[in-house]
Design a protein around this motif. Structure first.
Motif, PDB file in Angstrom:
ATOM      1  N   GLU A  68       0.817  -1.206   0.000  1.00  0.00           N
ATOM      2  CA  GLU A  68       0.000   0.000   0.000  1.00  0.00           C
ATOM      3  C   GLU A  68       0.856   1.263   0.000  1.00  0.00           C
ATOM      4  N   MET A  69       2.154   1.113   0.208  1.00  0.00           N
ATOM      5  CA  MET A  69       3.063   2.254   0.156  1.00  0.00           C
ATOM      6  C   MET A  69       4.022   2.107  -1.021  1.00  0.00           C
ATOM      7  N   GLY A  70       3.676   1.263  -1.957  1.00  0.00           N
ATOM      8  CA  GLY A  70       4.509   1.043  -3.135  1.00  0.00           C
ATOM      9  C   GLY A  70       5.084  -0.354  -3.142  1.00  0.00           C
ATOM     10  N   GLN A  71       4.949  -1.048  -4.261  1.00  0.00           N
ATOM     11  CA  GLN A  71       5.393  -2.433  -4.367  1.00  0.00           C
ATOM     12  C   GLN A  71       6.902  -2.556  -4.223  1.00  0.00           C
ATOM     13  N   GLN A  72       7.652  -1.606  -4.789  1.00  0.00           N
ATOM     14  CA  GLN A  72       9.114  -1.656  -4.696  1.00  0.00           C
ATOM     15  C   GLN A  72       9.558  -1.599  -3.235  1.00  0.00           C
ATOM     16  N   GLU A 117      15.763   3.873  -0.565  1.00  0.00           N
ATOM     17  CA  GLU A 117      15.672   4.446  -1.915  1.00  0.00           C
ATOM     18  C   GLU A 117      14.235   4.411  -2.436  1.00  0.00           C
ATOM     19  N   ALA A 118      13.559   3.281  -2.229  1.00  0.00           N
ATOM     20  CA  ALA A 118      12.178   3.147  -2.691  1.00  0.00           C
ATOM     21  C   ALA A 118      11.265   4.119  -1.956  1.00  0.00           C
ATOM     22  N   LEU A 119      11.482   4.284  -0.665  1.00  0.00           N
ATOM     23  CA  LEU A 119      10.666   5.218   0.116  1.00  0.00           C
ATOM     24  C   LEU A 119      10.927   6.652  -0.320  1.00  0.00           C
ATOM     25  N   GLN A 120      12.176   6.984  -0.625  1.00  0.00           N
ATOM     26  CA  GLN A 120      12.488   8.327  -1.116  1.00  0.00           C
ATOM     27  C   GLN A 120      11.807   8.583  -2.450  1.00  0.00           C
ATOM     28  N   ASP A 121      11.792   7.577  -3.337  1.00  0.00           N
ATOM     29  CA  ASP A 121      11.075   7.701  -4.609  1.00  0.00           C
ATOM     30  C   ASP A 121       9.589   7.938  -4.363  1.00  0.00           C
ATOM     31  N   LEU A 122       9.018   7.174  -3.445  1.00  0.00           N
ATOM     32  CA  LEU A 122       7.609   7.306  -3.119  1.00  0.00           C
ATOM     33  C   LEU A 122       7.308   8.687  -2.550  1.00  0.00           C
ATOM     34  N   HIS A 125      12.706  -8.399   1.747  1.00  0.00           N
ATOM     35  CA  HIS A 125      14.038  -8.975   1.548  1.00  0.00           C
ATOM     36  C   HIS A 125      15.051  -8.479   2.569  1.00  0.00           C
ATOM     37  N   GLY A 126      14.653  -7.529   3.397  1.00  0.00           N
ATOM     38  CA  GLY A 126      15.557  -7.023   4.424  1.00  0.00           C
ATOM     39  C   GLY A 126      16.637  -6.111   3.884  1.00  0.00           C
ATOM     40  N   ASN A 127      16.439  -5.569   2.688  1.00  0.00           N
ATOM     41  CA  ASN A 127      17.433  -4.690   2.076  1.00  0.00           C
ATOM     42  C   ASN A 127      17.135  -3.244   2.478  1.00  0.00           C
ATOM     43  N   THR A 128      17.793  -2.794   3.517  1.00  0.00           N
ATOM     44  CA  THR A 128      17.525  -1.461   4.060  1.00  0.00           C
ATOM     45  C   THR A 128      17.830  -0.364   3.053  1.00  0.00           C
ATOM     46  N   GLU A 129      18.945  -0.479   2.372  1.00  0.00           N
ATOM     47  CA  GLU A 129      19.329   0.565   1.407  1.00  0.00           C
ATOM     48  C   GLU A 129      18.298   0.683   0.292  1.00  0.00           C
ATOM     49  N   GLU A 130      17.880  -0.452  -0.242  1.00  0.00           N
ATOM     50  CA  GLU A 130      16.864  -0.466  -1.299  1.00  0.00           C
ATOM     51  C   GLU A 130      15.534   0.081  -0.772  1.00  0.00           C
ATOM     52  N   ALA A 131      15.196  -0.257   0.467  1.00  0.00           N
ATOM     53  CA  ALA A 131      13.944   0.225   1.059  1.00  0.00           C
ATOM     54  C   ALA A 131      13.967   1.741   1.210  1.00  0.00           C
TER      55      ALA A 131
END
Length: 93
Positions: free
Chosen positions: A63-67, A82-87, A74-80
């Motif tokens: 609900e806050m973005g599939q990415q 980045e995805a949250l910043q995009d959102l 997956h526990g990937n904090t850096e990717e999370a």
């Protein structure tokens, strides 16, 4: 007459973590200071856990973005992050 026992009792969850502080109620960095302020504002009314549970549930359900949901799963904090910043950039426009 005694109350019937719930055959499916509630599950208690706890999230335990630390925020590095440089002074009383002052976090080491500005990003975490927002969390500290939010937590201090909500902990006394016992709303922090309910709000956090709702946010985590929304994230994991996409609900806050599939990415972002996939990164968290997956526990990937850096990717999370980045995805949250995009959102968040979408809402800032």
């Amino acid at each position: 007459m005694p109350r019937r026992k719930n055959s499916y009792p509630s599950l208690r969850f706890r999230l335990d973590g630390w925020v590095e502080m440089k002074a009383d109620k002052v976090a080491l960095n500005e990003r975490e200071q927002k969390f500290v302020d939010w937590y201090l504002a909500n902990r006394d009314e016992r709303k922090a856990a309910t709000i956090a549970k709702g946010m985590i549930t929304a994230i994991l359900n996409g609900e806050m973005g599939q990415q972002f949901a996939q990164a968290v799963e997956h526990g990937n904090t850096e990717e999370a992050v980045e995805a949250l910043q995009d959102l968040m950039s979408v809402f800032a426009q």
